[in-house]
Design a protein around this motif. Sequence first.
Motif, short mmCIF file in Angstrom:
data_model
loop_
_atom_site.label_atom_id
_atom_site.label_comp_id
_atom_site.label_asym_id
_atom_site.label_seq_id
_atom_site.Cartn_x
_atom_site.Cartn_y
_atom_site.Cartn_z
N UNK A 16 0.74 -0.98 -0.03
CA UNK A 16 0.13 -0.06 -0.16
C UNK A 16 0.78 1.09 0.05
N UNK A 17 0.36 2.05 -0.49
CA UNK A 17 1.01 3.57 -0.77
C UNK A 17 0.61 4.40 0.48
N UNK A 49 -0.16 25.24 -8.67
CA UNK A 49 0.88 24.97 -7.99
C UNK A 49 0.69 23.92 -6.76
N UNK A 50 -0.72 23.98 -6.23
CA UNK A 50 -1.13 23.47 -5.17
C UNK A 50 -1.22 21.85 -5.72
N UNK A 51 -1.87 21.74 -6.98
CA UNK A 51 -2.04 20.42 -7.61
C UNK A 51 -0.65 19.74 -7.80
N UNK A 52 0.17 20.64 -8.24
CA UNK A 52 1.77 19.89 -8.48
C UNK A 52 2.38 19.46 -7.33
N UNK A 53 2.19 20.20 -5.99
CA UNK A 53 2.86 19.63 -4.93
C UNK A 53 1.93 18.28 -4.36
N UNK A 54 0.62 18.18 -4.54
CA UNK A 54 -0.01 16.99 -4.29
C UNK A 54 0.34 15.93 -5.22
N UNK A 59 3.52 10.72 -6.01
CA UNK A 59 4.38 10.20 -6.74
C UNK A 59 5.61 9.81 -5.90
N UNK A 60 6.08 10.49 -4.72
CA UNK A 60 6.88 10.18 -4.00
C UNK A 60 6.34 9.11 -3.02
N UNK A 61 5.34 8.87 -2.67
CA UNK A 61 4.56 7.81 -1.91
C UNK A 61 4.64 6.63 -2.53
N UNK A 64 8.05 5.08 -2.94
CA UNK A 64 8.54 4.74 -1.64
C UNK A 64 7.92 3.39 -1.11
N UNK A 65 6.69 3.05 -1.72
CA UNK A 65 6.08 1.91 -1.45
C UNK A 65 6.69 0.86 -2.43
N UNK A 66 7.50 1.06 -3.40
CA UNK A 66 8.02 0.35 -4.35
C UNK A 66 7.01 0.10 -5.56
N UNK A 67 6.04 0.83 -5.78
CA UNK A 67 4.95 0.87 -6.88
C UNK A 67 5.52 1.39 -8.04
N UNK A 68 6.58 2.22 -7.99
CA UNK A 68 7.11 2.56 -9.30
C UNK A 68 8.74 2.73 -9.19
N UNK A 69 9.23 2.89 -10.38
CA UNK A 69 10.81 2.96 -10.23
C UNK A 69 11.19 4.43 -9.36
#
Length: 70
Positions: A16-17, A49-54, A59-61, A64-69
């Motif tokens: 899970x992410x 900018x707020x959507x870009x941050x989200x 993507x970072x999550x 971290x969860x290993x769901x993407x390279x």
Amino acid sequence: MGYLNPGAGAAREGRRTAAVTDAAAATAAAAAGATPTKAEYDALLADVNALRTKLNALLAAMRTAGQMAP
């Protein structure tokens, strides 16, 4: 339920992410005239900018969860 690759076994089970909160409601509104004002433009820019941050947090999550390279 995670995906299980028979060749790799439990090592391929889905993870899970981490939770990422929903994006806030948009603050920009349709331009009042043919040409947007500075305030209308700034409101739209703040929303983008707020959507870009989200999106970057999501993507970072996923990385971290290993769901993407990385």
